[in-house]
Scaffold this motif. Structure first.
Motif, short mmCIF file in Angstrom:
data_model
loop_
_atom_site.label_atom_id
_atom_site.label_comp_id
_atom_site.label_asym_id
_atom_site.label_seq_id
_atom_site.Cartn_x
_atom_site.Cartn_y
_atom_site.Cartn_z
N THR A 103 -5.62 0.72 -3.38
CA THR A 103 -4.57 -0.26 -3.17
C THR A 103 -4.23 -0.79 -1.90
O THR A 103 -3.23 -1.53 -1.94
CB THR A 103 -3.40 0.81 -3.67
N GLU A 104 -5.08 -0.57 -0.87
CA GLU A 104 -4.66 -0.85 0.50
C GLU A 104 -4.77 -2.66 0.57
O GLU A 104 -3.73 -3.08 1.61
CB GLU A 104 -5.68 -0.34 1.40
N ASP A 105 -5.37 -3.25 -0.36
CA ASP A 105 -5.36 -4.77 -0.05
C ASP A 105 -4.21 -5.17 -1.08
O ASP A 105 -4.25 -6.46 -1.17
CB ASP A 105 -6.75 -5.25 -0.37
N TRP A 106 -3.65 -4.52 -1.85
CA TRP A 106 -2.79 -4.97 -2.80
C TRP A 106 -1.50 -5.65 -2.28
O TRP A 106 -1.08 -5.18 -1.14
CB TRP A 106 -1.92 -3.95 -3.75
N ASN A 107 -1.16 -7.03 -2.75
CA ASN A 107 -0.11 -7.49 -2.08
C ASN A 107 1.40 -6.96 -2.17
O ASN A 107 2.22 -6.72 -1.06
CB ASN A 107 0.18 -9.04 -2.58
N CYS A 108 1.59 -6.08 -3.07
CA CYS A 108 2.91 -5.46 -3.61
C CYS A 108 2.91 -4.35 -2.39
O CYS A 108 3.95 -3.76 -1.86
CB CYS A 108 3.01 -4.72 -4.71
N ARG A 109 1.69 -3.83 -2.02
CA ARG A 109 1.63 -2.65 -1.04
C ARG A 109 2.09 -3.21 0.60
O ARG A 109 2.52 -2.37 1.35
CB ARG A 109 0.43 -1.72 -0.94
N LYS A 110 1.80 -4.33 0.88
CA LYS A 110 2.31 -5.04 1.88
C LYS A 110 3.74 -5.58 1.93
O LYS A 110 4.46 -5.59 3.13
CB LYS A 110 1.37 -6.14 2.48
N SER B 17 -1.16 5.10 -13.05
CA SER B 17 -0.11 5.14 -12.20
C SER B 17 -0.29 5.02 -10.69
O SER B 17 -0.80 6.05 -10.07
CB SER B 17 0.92 6.16 -12.57
N ALA B 18 0.21 3.81 -10.23
CA ALA B 18 -0.10 3.70 -8.53
C ALA B 18 1.00 3.84 -7.92
O ALA B 18 2.05 3.02 -8.26
CB ALA B 18 -0.77 2.50 -8.46
N ASN B 19 1.23 4.81 -7.13
CA ASN B 19 2.21 4.79 -6.14
C ASN B 19 2.20 3.54 -4.97
O ASN B 19 1.35 3.69 -4.09
CB ASN B 19 2.28 6.21 -5.35
N ILE B 20 3.31 2.64 -5.20
CA ILE B 20 3.21 1.86 -4.01
C ILE B 20 3.83 2.14 -2.82
O ILE B 20 3.39 1.86 -1.59
CB ILE B 20 3.98 0.47 -4.56
N CYS B 21 4.87 3.15 -2.91
CA CYS B 21 5.30 3.78 -2.01
C CYS B 21 6.10 5.20 -2.35
O CYS B 21 6.12 5.07 -3.63
CB CYS B 21 6.22 2.99 -1.09
N GLY B 22 6.19 6.06 -1.47
CA GLY B 22 6.60 7.12 -1.94
C GLY B 22 5.92 8.10 -2.53
O GLY B 22 4.51 8.27 -2.54
N GLN C 43 1.16 13.47 -5.86
CA GLN C 43 0.59 12.01 -5.59
C GLN C 43 1.25 11.27 -4.38
O GLN C 43 2.37 11.23 -4.15
CB GLN C 43 0.66 11.26 -6.88
N GLU C 44 0.45 11.03 -3.34
CA GLU C 44 0.83 10.27 -2.15
C GLU C 44 0.99 8.97 -2.33
O GLU C 44 0.58 8.17 -3.31
CB GLU C 44 0.15 10.72 -0.91
N ALA C 45 1.56 8.10 -1.34
CA ALA C 45 1.86 6.75 -1.27
C ALA C 45 0.05 5.88 -1.34
O ALA C 45 -0.76 6.61 -0.62
CB ALA C 45 2.58 6.26 -0.22
N GLY C 46 0.18 5.04 -2.13
CA GLY C 46 -1.09 4.37 -2.38
C GLY C 46 -2.06 4.80 -3.42
O GLY C 46 -2.99 4.10 -3.73
N GLU C 47 -2.05 6.14 -3.79
CA GLU C 47 -2.94 6.72 -4.59
C GLU C 47 -2.69 6.30 -6.09
O GLU C 47 -1.38 5.97 -6.49
CB GLU C 47 -2.75 8.28 -4.37
N ILE C 48 -3.60 6.30 -6.84
CA ILE C 48 -3.54 6.15 -8.19
C ILE C 48 -4.08 7.66 -9.06
O ILE C 48 -5.04 7.78 -8.96
CB ILE C 48 -4.48 4.96 -8.57
N ILE C 49 -3.24 7.63 -10.09
CA ILE C 49 -3.40 8.98 -10.79
C ILE C 49 -3.90 8.40 -12.22
O ILE C 49 -3.22 7.35 -12.69
CB ILE C 49 -2.37 10.07 -10.96
N PHE C 50 -4.93 8.94 -12.87
CA PHE C 50 -5.48 8.60 -14.17
C PHE C 50 -5.01 9.68 -15.16
O PHE C 50 -5.45 10.62 -14.86
CB PHE C 50 -6.78 8.26 -14.23
#
Length: 380
Positions: free
Chosen positions: A59-66, A154-159, A210-217
């Motif tokens: 997710t490091e290149d996702w616009n919403c994470r920036k 579910s992807a954590n954008i932050c938090g 689940q840390e920031a930026g991680e995605i759980i399936f």
């Protein structure tokens, strides 16, 4: 999907899967650090219905994470306010319980942001309770996908979040004496054998941070409870494919049987009893048998349209598509079509499906089945 994966997975078509009670001790969460071929993900996680976690590299290149996150990793409330302002959003009150869930209201996004700022300033407390912007759908589906045994990520954008996961079948031990699932699987009331007679048979859930930026399936049928450990923004998506169509069909049959038991006493006095059962089931799941059949038809038509656009007898093109990380590919199309074929064959032998009014279907399933069989023969 490559040819080997396709042939290994086609055994699923021969018989319906049953959701058996599984022990948590036999499950663990694999952590995926870097890019993974879809065929490998399909074989290792979709088919066996196993959860996994993707690293923040995905997710490091996702616009919403920036754009939605401040330099110190907190939600950028001002930027979010600029983007969504007056948008109506669903907000749940986690401090209140209504039946077996939290009451919801619709409010302007800017009102929720104002509440969130005050909540943070007051040490994460408010006389209004703990409000949670939840299930804000950017894209709607024709049914309640989260209830409908779909896959989800579910992807954590932050938090940060804490997940409690129970494998399929374990949720039966979490029901009270009336058959209702527990509102909170950690509540002391579950120790009351009079209210929750089977809870002591439940295994300990898998606990995941689940840390920031991680995605759980989260696979189909995995009962879960989630906690936000800090101010968090997440993006979620529910989807399905040939791997879990049988689980969905089984779920619908179970839901209809439950409705039929509930209103069984009126069966002999109501001419349209079977139709009423379908209506009640739809109110719970968002879909009835006729709509599910139409949904399968849409999948089949899309897959057959893809096949028609592929060059005939082009093994090199098929192999190229199969090796691609993201392309659908003819082998995957064939797998999905075989799954749809299998479910339709099951539906046609189902007594409740046979009782549907002719107007409930806009097509003839038998003719569609023949089309699917012919399409699959061009690949297999």
């Amino acid at each position: 999907m490559d040819r080997e994966t396709f042939h290994n997975c086609c055994s699923l078509v021969e018989m319906p899967r049953q959701i058996h009670q599984q022990h948590c001790s036999s499950h663990f969460i694999q952590y995926i650090e870097r890019e993974i071929a879809y065929s490998k993900f399909f074989k290792n996680y979709l088919i066996p219905n196993q959860p996994c976690m993707f690293s923040k590299k995905f997710t490091e290149d996702w616009n919403c994470r920036k754009k939605w996150v401040t330099a110190d990793g907190k939600p950028n409330l001002q930027r979010l306010l600029q983007e969504f302002d007056e948008s109506p959003v669903p907000v749940a009150n986690c401090s209140a319980k209504e039946y077996n869930s939290n009451p919801k209201q619709i409010m302007p996004f800017k009102e929720f942001i104002q509440y969130w700022r005050e909540y943070i300033q007051n040490g994460h407390s408010s006389p209004r309770g703990c409000l949670y912007l939840k299930d804000w759908h950017m894209q709607r589906t024709p049914f309640h996908a989260d209830v409908f045994r779909s896959y989800s990520w579910s992807a954590n954008i932050c938090g940060r979040k804490k997940w409690l996961l129970y494998p399929p079948g374990q949720e039966e031990f979490l029901r009270d004496c009336h058959g209702n699932l527990a509102y909170d699987v950690t509540a002391p009331v579950l120790q009351d054998k009079g209210l929750y007679p089977q809870f002591e048979e439940a295994c300990q859930p898998l606990e995941i941070i689940q840390e920031a930026g991680e995605i759980i399936f989260v696979p189909s049928g995995w009962h879960h409870q989630v906690y936000n450990l800090e101010d968090t923004i997440s993006i979620n998506h529910n989807w399905l494919n040939g791997c879990n169509l049988d689980i969905m069909w089984q779920f619908l049959q179970e839901e209809l049987s439950s409705v039929q038991r509930e209103i069984g006493e009126w069966r002999d006095t109501m001419d349209s009893w079977h139709q009423h059962c379908q209506v009640i089931m739809k109110s719970c799941t968002g879909i009835d048998y006729g709509e599910f059949a139409s949904f399968l038809k849409t999948i089949a038509n899309n897959r057959m349209s893809f096949l028609n656009s592929c060059p005939r007898n082009a093994d090199n093109i098929q192999d190229h598509l199969a090796e691609s990380l993201f392309a659908l590919g003819p082998q995957h199309v064939a797998f999905d079509l075989q799954r749809v074929l299998h479910i339709f064959e099951s539906m046609l032998s189902n007594e409740d499906f046979k009782r549907l009014e002719p107007s409930a279907l806009s097509f003839k399933p038998e003719e569609l089945l023949q089309e699917i069989r012919e399409a699959v023969r061009t690949i297999v």
